[in-house]
Enzyme design. Structure first.
Site, PDB file in Angstrom:
ATOM      1  N   GLU A  46       0.754  -0.604  -0.109  1.00 13.09           N
ATOM      2  CA  GLU A  46       0.366  -0.369  -0.318  1.00 13.09           C
ATOM      3  C   GLU A  46       1.378   0.923   0.062  1.00 13.09           C
ATOM      4  O   GLU A  46       1.903   1.190   1.134  1.00 13.09           O
ATOM      5  CB  GLU A  46      -0.612  -0.239   1.291  1.00 13.09           C
ATOM      6  CG  GLU A  46      -2.283   0.705   1.358  1.00 13.09           C
ATOM      7  CD  GLU A  46      -2.893  -0.522   0.121  1.00 13.09           C
ATOM      8  OE1 GLU A  46      -3.043  -0.065  -1.732  1.00 13.09           O
ATOM      9  OE2 GLU A  46      -3.772  -1.172   0.148  1.00 13.09           O
ATOM     10  N   GLY A 145     -12.394   2.298  -1.394  1.00  6.96           N
ATOM     11  CA  GLY A 145     -10.865   1.745  -1.519  1.00  6.96           C
ATOM     12  C   GLY A 145     -11.385   0.349  -1.969  1.00  6.96           C
ATOM     13  O   GLY A 145     -10.575  -0.256  -2.050  1.00  6.96           O
ATOM     14  N   ASP A 192      -4.205   0.373  -9.727  1.00  3.01           N
ATOM     15  CA  ASP A 192      -6.047   0.296  -9.862  1.00  3.01           C
ATOM     16  C   ASP A 192      -5.409  -0.291 -11.244  1.00  3.01           C
ATOM     17  O   ASP A 192      -6.349  -0.909 -11.315  1.00  3.01           O
ATOM     18  CB  ASP A 192      -5.976   1.028  -9.144  1.00  3.01           C
ATOM     19  CG  ASP A 192      -5.400   1.930  -8.194  1.00  3.01           C
ATOM     20  OD1 ASP A 192      -5.429   1.202  -7.293  1.00  3.01           O
ATOM     21  OD2 ASP A 192      -5.989   3.197  -7.553  1.00  3.01           O
TER      22      ASP A 192
END
Ligand code: GLA
Length: 462
Positions: A46, A145, A192
């Site tokens: 992350e 998220g 993403d």
């Protein structure tokens, strides 16, 4: 990218229903294309992607679908199946001005702009692009998220390419789309978009950047992924965006200070340092950084310019950018060593997590996820009391590990558990977390599966 297998039966029904609706608008003879693009949940890694350091997400079995038909109007008309999102029209031009901040259709514009830039750099003229009419139907929870924005952007990109008879190999498309969030003012990395495009059923994706590389890693069948939404809105166009961009600046400063100390003067992101050093040695880099940077630096960048021996204005321009998307920092001091400690430690954890997953050592992967959350909470300061509470609840329910997923500051957590324990984990989350909220929460938590990546097909006339 025309792999009909990516579509499940329900998605095909949704697409056919949307196509009927669109056909009423565009006529019986129009060719209609349908694109699907999934959201993602990140298992670990992350806030590493914008430093070009590795991540381990899965594409999820929730997708945004767009059906579209071309026309010669030079405009794109997009309607959303959910009336909460108003219909939008915009002109296809070389530089497409964004709608107001926060407008959902900016993600469609981001996709189109990205493609125009990509093909213009290869000699295409903007007048060659056709516009059209499209309907969007999103099933990735918004502001949770799980990358509903990337799902929308990628579905829009595939639709726009189909309208214009263009194709790109998936890896190239992922590279092209990596910076699409920059269009809306977030300096995001490319995780993403890559996950949405390159997802593989039953696999996690070990993604590395610069150059983009993806290795699918099989999810052991005994593993389950539980995702739970804190219902605290992680709205990327507001506070989350400014916190996110501040982290990008802090990480870039860390790279410059390390580069200066180690003689890698061209380093701009932490990935540059790792590549120059040949490996990730978090402990030694952390030591070097601690010796060369105070814990906090002033936002006017005077301290940083002094350490780097350069000019403050040039540094500010390089770090913050120029024009409408220049990053504005508020007066709180920048925390450089702590942010780098998270990013470097997290990158090491990703490599260990890939090994653990490949060998089926789920307990170890769970522990790495717990360590990731601790680091995100203390060093990266992107957790919230609610995310911490959810993580605790999941662990109490028997999860092997749990952590916030995505940018944080709200949004969702991801928990890894044995498939047999998933119901127990969810029941505990319900008791400890959702029971205390006064609202419908049935859809807020689920077991999600690693699904296939994005795809576009042509729908036969009805
Ligand atoms: C957001 C961004 C990604 C990534 C994550 C944090 O989801 O869009 O690029 O930086 O945050 O890991």
């Amino acid at each position: 990218m025309t792999n009909g297998n990516a579509w499940d039966a329900d998605e095909l029904v949704r697409a056919a229903r949307l196509a009927r609706d669109l056909r009423a608008q565009v006529g019986a003879d129009a060719r209609i294309f349908a694109a699907r693009a999934p959201g993602r949940v990140n298992l670990i890694g992350e806030h590493t992607d914008y430093s070009s350091l590795p991540v381990l997400p899965v594409a999820i079995d929730r997708a945004t679908i767009i059906v579209a038909a071309a026309n010669m109007s030079g405009e794109l008309f997009v309607r959303n199946a959910d009336p909460a999102w108003p219909a939008r029209t915009f002109r296809i031009e070389r530089h497409i001005p964004p709608f107001e901040t926060g407008d959902w259709a900016n993600y469609v514009k981001a996709a189109v702009q990205g493609l125009i830039d990509h093909f213009a750099a290869r000699g295409a003229s903007v007048s060659q692009f056709r516009g059209g009419a499209a309907i969007v139907d999103g099933r990735v929870p918004v502001a949770a998220g799980l990358s509903s924005s990337a799902a929308l952007t990628i579905a829009a990109a595939l639709s726009f390419m189909a309208l214009n008879s263009l194709t790109l190999p998936p890896l190239e498309a992922a590279q092209m789309a990596a910076r699409s969030e920059w269009y809306v003012g977030t300096r995001a990395g490319g995780m993403d978009q890559a996950a949405s495009l390159l997802g593989r059923r039953d696999h996690a994706l070990f993604i590395e950047f610069d150059p983009l590389r993806v290795r699918p890693v099989k999810m052991p069948p005994e593993a389950a992924i539980v995702v739970a939404d804190s219902l605290e809105v992680a709205d990327k166009s507001g506070r989350v965006r400014s916190e996110y961009n501040r982290r990008v600046v802090e990480c870039s400063l860390a790279a410059r200070i390390l580069g200066h100390a180690l003689g890698f003067d061209n380093a701009r992101i932490l990935g540059d340092i790792v590549r120059s050093a040949g490996r990730i040695d978090a402990a030694s880099l952390e030591r070097t950084l601690a010796e060369n940077s105070p814990a906090e630096l002033a936002t006017d960048l005077n301290d940083a310019a002094r350490i780097l021996g350069g000019d403050r204005e040039t540094l500010a321009r390089d770090l913050l950018g120029e024009g409408p998307h220049r990053i504005i920092l508020d007066a709180r001091p920048l925390k450089v060593p702590a942010r780098a400690r998270h990013v470097l430690g997290e990158s090491e954890r990703v490599l260990r997590a890939v090994d653990a997953l490949e060998a089926g050592r789920l307990d170890e992967l769970g522990l790495l996820m717990n360590a990731s959350h601790a680091s995100l909470a203390t060093d990266f300061e992107c957790s919230t009391a609610r995310l911490d509470a959810l993580v605790e609840a999941a662990r109490r329910g028997g999860a092997l590990g749990a952590r916030l997923t995505g940018a944080g500051f709200g949004g969702s957590i991801v928990a890894l558990c044995r498939a047999d324990d998933a119901a127990r984990v969810i029941a505990q989350i319900d008791r400890d977390y959702y029971a205390k909220l006064d609202r419908q929460t049935q859809h807020a938590r689920a077991v999600l599966h690693a699904g296939p990546g994005a795809d576009v097909i042509e729908l036969a006339a009805a």
